[in-house]
Design a protein around this motif. Structure first.
Motif, PDB file in Angstrom:
ATOM      1  N   ALA A  37       0.829  -1.205   0.000  1.00 46.58           N
ATOM      2  CA  ALA A  37       0.000   0.000   0.000  1.00 46.58           C
ATOM      3  C   ALA A  37       0.865   1.257   0.000  1.00 46.58           C
ATOM      4  CB  ALA A  37      -0.924  -0.010   1.222  1.00 46.58           C
ATOM      5  N   ALA A  40       2.228   1.837  -3.506  1.00 46.21           N
ATOM      6  CA  ALA A  40       1.174   2.392  -4.361  1.00 46.21           C
ATOM      7  C   ALA A  40       0.953   3.868  -4.052  1.00 46.21           C
ATOM      8  CB  ALA A  40      -0.122   1.609  -4.167  1.00 46.21           C
ATOM      9  N   ALA A  44       1.344   6.990  -6.600  1.00 53.08           N
ATOM     10  CA  ALA A  44       0.219   7.905  -6.780  1.00 53.08           C
ATOM     11  C   ALA A  44       0.658   9.347  -6.560  1.00 53.08           C
ATOM     12  CB  ALA A  44      -0.907   7.539  -5.819  1.00 53.08           C
ATOM     13  N   HIS A  69     -10.816   1.266   3.492  1.00 55.61           N
ATOM     14  CA  HIS A  69      -9.708   0.430   3.022  1.00 55.61           C
ATOM     15  C   HIS A  69      -8.751   0.037   4.152  1.00 55.61           C
ATOM     16  CE1 HIS A  69     -10.740   0.988  -1.233  1.00 55.61           C
ATOM     17  NE2 HIS A  69      -9.826   0.068  -1.487  1.00 55.61           N
ATOM     18  N   ASN A 176      -5.462   5.968  -3.558  1.00 54.79           N
ATOM     19  CA  ASN A 176      -4.294   5.164  -3.197  1.00 54.79           C
ATOM     20  C   ASN A 176      -3.362   5.910  -2.251  1.00 54.79           C
ATOM     21  OD1 ASN A 176      -3.776   2.370  -4.735  1.00 54.79           O
ATOM     22  ND2 ASN A 176      -5.085   3.676  -5.996  1.00 54.79           N
ATOM     23  N   GLY A 180      -3.050   4.418   1.411  1.00 53.57           N
ATOM     24  CA  GLY A 180      -1.767   3.752   1.591  1.00 53.57           C
ATOM     25  C   GLY A 180      -0.920   4.318   2.709  1.00 53.57           C
ATOM     26  N   LYS A 213      -1.389  -3.111  -7.458  1.00 50.05           N
ATOM     27  CA  LYS A 213      -2.535  -2.612  -6.688  1.00 50.05           C
ATOM     28  C   LYS A 213      -3.096  -1.345  -7.311  1.00 50.05           C
ATOM     29  CE  LYS A 213      -3.833  -0.777  -2.177  1.00 50.05           C
ATOM     30  NZ  LYS A 213      -4.338   0.477  -2.762  1.00 50.05           N
ATOM     31  N   LEU A 214      -2.213  -0.416  -7.633  1.00 51.90           N
ATOM     32  CA  LEU A 214      -2.644   0.855  -8.219  1.00 51.90           C
ATOM     33  C   LEU A 214      -3.333   0.630  -9.561  1.00 51.90           C
ATOM     34  CD1 LEU A 214      -2.568   3.973  -8.044  1.00 51.90           C
ATOM     35  CD2 LEU A 214      -0.318   3.893  -9.116  1.00 51.90           C
ATOM     36  N   TYR A 217      -7.008  -1.597  -9.303  1.00 52.03           N
ATOM     37  CA  TYR A 217      -8.227  -0.899  -8.880  1.00 52.03           C
ATOM     38  C   TYR A 217      -8.490   0.322  -9.746  1.00 52.03           C
ATOM     39  CZ  TYR A 217     -11.997   0.137  -5.622  1.00 52.03           C
ATOM     40  OH  TYR A 217     -13.233   0.351  -5.059  1.00 52.03           O
TER      41      TYR A 217
END
Length: 276
Positions: A37, A40, A44, A69, A176, A180, A213-214, A217
């Protein structure tokens, strides 16, 4: 559903299974989730200056989703500590789309066609067939089902927020970043030395997981602006096929012949959604 949307969601499903496998394969599940996380979030933050800002109306939704989340990450780690990925991952991912589909009419005002319902039912039925077996840990099952409810909640929240944002890329990046950073800080404050050691030994793996992950989703949320949220929520759970393949071939978890039946049901469900 347009073909390019379907293919991108399937690609997102593969990436989703990949970052979950990274968390499962790690010795310290919550710390692994925090590193993924965190990676990511860094990606981001680097991209945000080029993405613009989401509409003001979407901010309450992105903040709510970031908070939800945190619960999701903690439950993912707990599920993988308690049971096999081949059991917990399908259960988490297979139950959530059913909840989303049932809620979408009231919450999102979406009306699904009979073909869409058939596709969602086939995908979720195949996934749940794979997940439920007599040797499963009761604790792992309860955690996975609880997390399915959390997944359904953030899916509905994000399905609404991304449509209000007017800028799906910016919405995904902010989500994110905001989701994260808190988790990474939590694991860092819990055991700084352990996290520093993990960064040295598995920093690259965490970075790959963060990218997956980024992207996973992000593509799913963009697809929710192109097709019904419930249909996308079900289609992205084809990640279970990738997850089972990873759990069997790489993590060396046991898997039975039900995989073939599951694959057939999920493929039929994806075809139904394509034709809906």
């Amino acid at each position: 559903m347009p073909t390019h949307v379907l293919l991108l969601v399937l690609f997102a499903a593969m990436m989703h299974a990949s970052w979950n496998a990274i968390v499962k394969s790690g010795e310290n599940k919550l710390e692994e989730a925090g590193l993924v996380a965190g990676a990511a979030a860094v990606m981001a933050a680097c991209a945000l200056p080029f993405a613009g800002m989401p509409a003001t109306a979407s901010w309450p939704w992105v903040i709510a989703s970031a908070a939800i989340h945190q619960i999701y990450f903690i439950l993912v780690a707990a599920a993988y500590r308690s049971g096999d990925m081949g059991h917990t991952y399908p259960l988490m991912r297979g139950t959530a789309p059913l909840i989303v589909a049932l809620a979408s009419a009231q919450v999102l005002g979406e009306t699904l066609t009979p073909a869409s319902w058939a596709g969602i039912g086939l995908i979720c039925g195949g996934i749940l067939l794979l997940a439920i077996h007599r040797h499963a840990s009761h604790r792992a099952t309860m955690i996975a089902v609880t997390n399915a409810m959390v997944i359904a909640l953030y899916t509905i929240v994000d399905g609404t927020g991304v449509r209000l944002s007017g800028n799906s890329v910016s919405y995904v990046l902010w989500l994110n970043l905001l989701s994260g950073v808190p988790l990474f800080l939590l694991v860092w404050l819990r055991d700084r030395k352990k996290v520093e050691g993990m960064l040295r030994t598995s920093g690259l793996t965490a970075t790959i997981g963060g990218g997956c992950k980024l992207g996973a989703y992000g593509l799913a949320l963009w697809a929710m602006t192109q097709a019904p949220v419930a249909a996308i929520a079900a289609l992205r759970e084809t990640s279970v096929l990738f997850g089972v393949a990873i759990s069997t071939l790489i993590l060396r978890e046991r898997s039975g012949m039900r995989r073939l039946v599951t694959a057939a049901l999920i493929a039929a469900g994806a075809a139904a959604l394509k034709l809906a």
